[in-house]
Design a protein around this motif. Structure first.
Motif, PDB file in Angstrom:
ATOM      1  N   LYS A  45       0.907  -1.343  -0.016  1.00  0.00           N
ATOM      2  CA  LYS A  45       0.073  -0.004  -0.086  1.00  0.00           C
ATOM      3  C   LYS A  45       0.918   1.027   0.003  1.00  0.00           C
ATOM      4  N   VAL A  83       0.836   4.265  -2.526  1.00  0.00           N
ATOM      5  CA  VAL A  83       0.373   5.819  -2.283  1.00  0.00           C
ATOM      6  C   VAL A  83       1.675   6.499  -2.503  1.00  0.00           C
ATOM      7  N   GLY A  84       2.904   6.050  -2.392  1.00  0.00           N
ATOM      8  CA  GLY A  84       4.245   6.650  -2.683  1.00  0.00           C
ATOM      9  C   GLY A  84       5.126   7.192  -1.426  1.00  0.00           C
ATOM     10  N   ASP A 129       1.330  17.293  17.072  1.00  0.00           N
ATOM     11  CA  ASP A 129       0.569  16.481  15.916  1.00  0.00           C
ATOM     12  C   ASP A 129       1.169  16.322  14.708  1.00  0.00           C
ATOM     13  N   LEU A 183       0.690  15.510  11.619  1.00  0.00           N
ATOM     14  CA  LEU A 183       0.252  16.206  10.572  1.00  0.00           C
ATOM     15  C   LEU A 183       0.296  17.535  10.466  1.00  0.00           C
ATOM     16  N   SER A 184       0.155  18.326  11.416  1.00  0.00           N
ATOM     17  CA  SER A 184       0.222  19.826  11.573  1.00  0.00           C
ATOM     18  C   SER A 184       1.644  20.247  11.704  1.00  0.00           C
ATOM     19  N   GLY A 215      -2.726  11.615  15.911  1.00  0.00           N
ATOM     20  CA  GLY A 215      -3.954  11.841  16.202  1.00  0.00           C
ATOM     21  C   GLY A 215      -4.438  11.024  17.309  1.00  0.00           C
ATOM     22  N   THR A 252      -0.604   0.067  10.669  1.00  0.00           N
ATOM     23  CA  THR A 252      -1.574   1.031  10.179  1.00  0.00           C
ATOM     24  C   THR A 252      -0.907   2.408  10.520  1.00  0.00           C
ATOM     25  N   LEU A 307       1.443   3.053   7.571  1.00  0.00           N
ATOM     26  CA  LEU A 307       0.866   3.561   6.284  1.00  0.00           C
ATOM     27  C   LEU A 307      -0.005   4.873   6.324  1.00  0.00           C
ATOM     28  N   VAL A 308      -0.527   5.298   7.671  1.00  0.00           N
ATOM     29  CA  VAL A 308      -1.109   6.631   7.797  1.00  0.00           C
ATOM     30  C   VAL A 308      -0.116   7.606   7.659  1.00  0.00           C
ATOM     31  N   VAL A 345       0.591   8.300   3.925  1.00  0.00           N
ATOM     32  CA  VAL A 345      -0.683   8.995   3.496  1.00  0.00           C
ATOM     33  C   VAL A 345      -0.497  10.574   3.873  1.00  0.00           C
ATOM     34  N   MET A 346      -0.193  10.752   5.087  1.00  0.00           N
ATOM     35  CA  MET A 346      -0.393  12.239   5.678  1.00  0.00           C
ATOM     36  C   MET A 346       0.716  12.937   5.037  1.00  0.00           C
ATOM     37  N   GLN A 374       1.826  12.334   1.842  1.00  0.00           N
ATOM     38  CA  GLN A 374       1.333  12.491   0.529  1.00  0.00           C
ATOM     39  C   GLN A 374       0.516  13.544   0.430  1.00  0.00           C
ATOM     40  N   VAL A 375      -0.331  13.768   1.665  1.00  0.00           N
ATOM     41  CA  VAL A 375      -1.413  14.701   1.635  1.00  0.00           C
ATOM     42  C   VAL A 375      -0.412  16.103   1.612  1.00  0.00           C
ATOM     43  N   ARG A 383       2.266  16.065  -2.158  1.00  0.00           N
ATOM     44  CA  ARG A 383       1.829  15.620  -3.372  1.00  0.00           C
ATOM     45  C   ARG A 383       2.120  16.732  -4.440  1.00  0.00           C
TER      46      ARG A 383
END
Lengths: 241, 241
Positions: A97, A101-102, A174, A176-177, A217, A225, A228-229, A232-233, A235-236, A239
């Motif tokens: 995965k 996703v990259g 956090d 992502l932040s 989070g 998981t 992978l998460v 994805v974050m 890449q968000v 990208r």
């Protein structure tokens, strides 16, 4: 419409035939013959349109028709370092995965509470290559063998360094932040621990070496998981549309 | 420190014993006895601290000590409607990971190019419940049986409606940007097609019913990866920190 056939050929521009496994697949499974069109991926940013010139039992030779240099679809370099799970299939689906996703690089960590100390890199490499062909990735992610947590955090690294853990007594930002606030060209190195988490000592060692303490989070995620998460974050944030 | 034991008990506040499967696990596997502390999840937003009052072969009775109402960790209602993959294990891991990450509702779609028309909802329910316990989710995601694409898009729905597909001849907006621009309280319904994609007719039907045509970015993702990535993106936008 016939689906284009992609093959992974390291150094495709200089080589003149498919590697053994790819040749077997091309000739024995896909029944390709001289004159058939194929696409090569060199794993370093280029695809090539090519024609089969010879198809024999274990050999498939080609002529390149056109080089098709690709644009990378994300900024910066994304590296996940993760303690492998006890069940190997969880790492296998994660790496499949992640490739779709990259990401750029993965290192497996031997940690204090690791439940698995050995893993078959050759099997993971095959999964990465299959996923890379299926999802048409121009760059092959690098898969490193297992190394000790200490050796990993002692290596000099550029960019944003993060360690995800579950100790509520150590302040966590956090993830992502943090990466949203950083320059989007910046490299990311993310550490994810085993099922039993990093030891408190390991977290402290990483913090001393410049890693930031982060959480993904409010969710309680399994190791694979979380891996992978975090991809994805990344890449968000990184990208290119 | 002993890990807290969680059990899924629909209507936990009114019930006085664990459902059969949970009772078996509590008594035969965990060897719980009268007086042991357990936690119940009602799947509707509350946990309960409880004490075992009786542990017999197929029965485990309890007294509730304290209700522990939970806060939802994301805004709005997230619904994925997806054509099941040919290989069932791909749907199984997807639903496990979606549950860990967080979503509200899933419907399986019977589409023109679906490679699977039947699936065992009971098996998927078990995976959801296990993942919900493992990741401590206070709300149980709803798993619907398979229904026809037509029936699904004909139902009246609130909020943002999206259909992800690969037809480059139909303009597609970026899913993440779209949900970032919408009110974050808004519900999301996302449609993901089978391995062979939706038919062009299906995409047009959805557009007529008010769905927006979207892509998940430049990546070529497998069905199950597209499903999970759309859930992670929804969480990125809607999570409460």
């Amino acid at each position: 419409m016939k689906e284009a056939r992609y093959f992974y050929v390291p150094n495709a521009a200089q080589a003149t035939e498919l590697p053994l496994e790819e040749a077997r697949h091309a000739v024995s499974v896909l029944r390709l013959k001289a004159g058939d069109e194929i696409f090569l991926m060199d794993g370093e940013g280029s695809f090539y349109q090519a024609n089969v010139t010879l198809a024999a039992t274990k050999h498939c030779m080609y002529d390149i028709v056109k080089a098709l240099p690709q644009q990378k679809t994300w900024k910066g370099h994304v590296h996940l370092a993760i303690a492998p799970t006890k069940m190997m299939d969880r790492m296998e689906w994660m790496i499949e995965k992640m490739t779709e996703v990259g990401f750029d690089e993965i290192t497996f960590l031997d940690c204090r509470f690791s439940e698995r100390k050995k893993l078959r890199i050759d099997r993971l490499e095959k999964i990465v290559i299959a996923a890379m062909k299926q999802s048409r990735k121009a760059w092959k992610p690098v898969v490193h063998p297992i190394m000790s947590f200490q050796d990993f955090v002692n290596q000099q690294r550029e960019g944003g360094l993060y360690i995800a853990h579950c100790y509520t007594e150590i302040a966590r930002k956090d993830f992502l932040s943090e990466i949203q606030q950083a320059n989007d060209q910046q490299d990311i190195t993310m550490l994810v621990g085993p099922e039993g988490d990093f030891s408190m000592d390991e977290v402290k060692q990483a913090l001393e070496k410049g890693f930031s303490s982060v959480s993904l989070g409010q969710n309680r995620l399994r190791t694979e998981t979380a891996g992978l998460v975090s991809i994805v974050m990344s890449q968000v944030v990184k990208r290119v549309l």
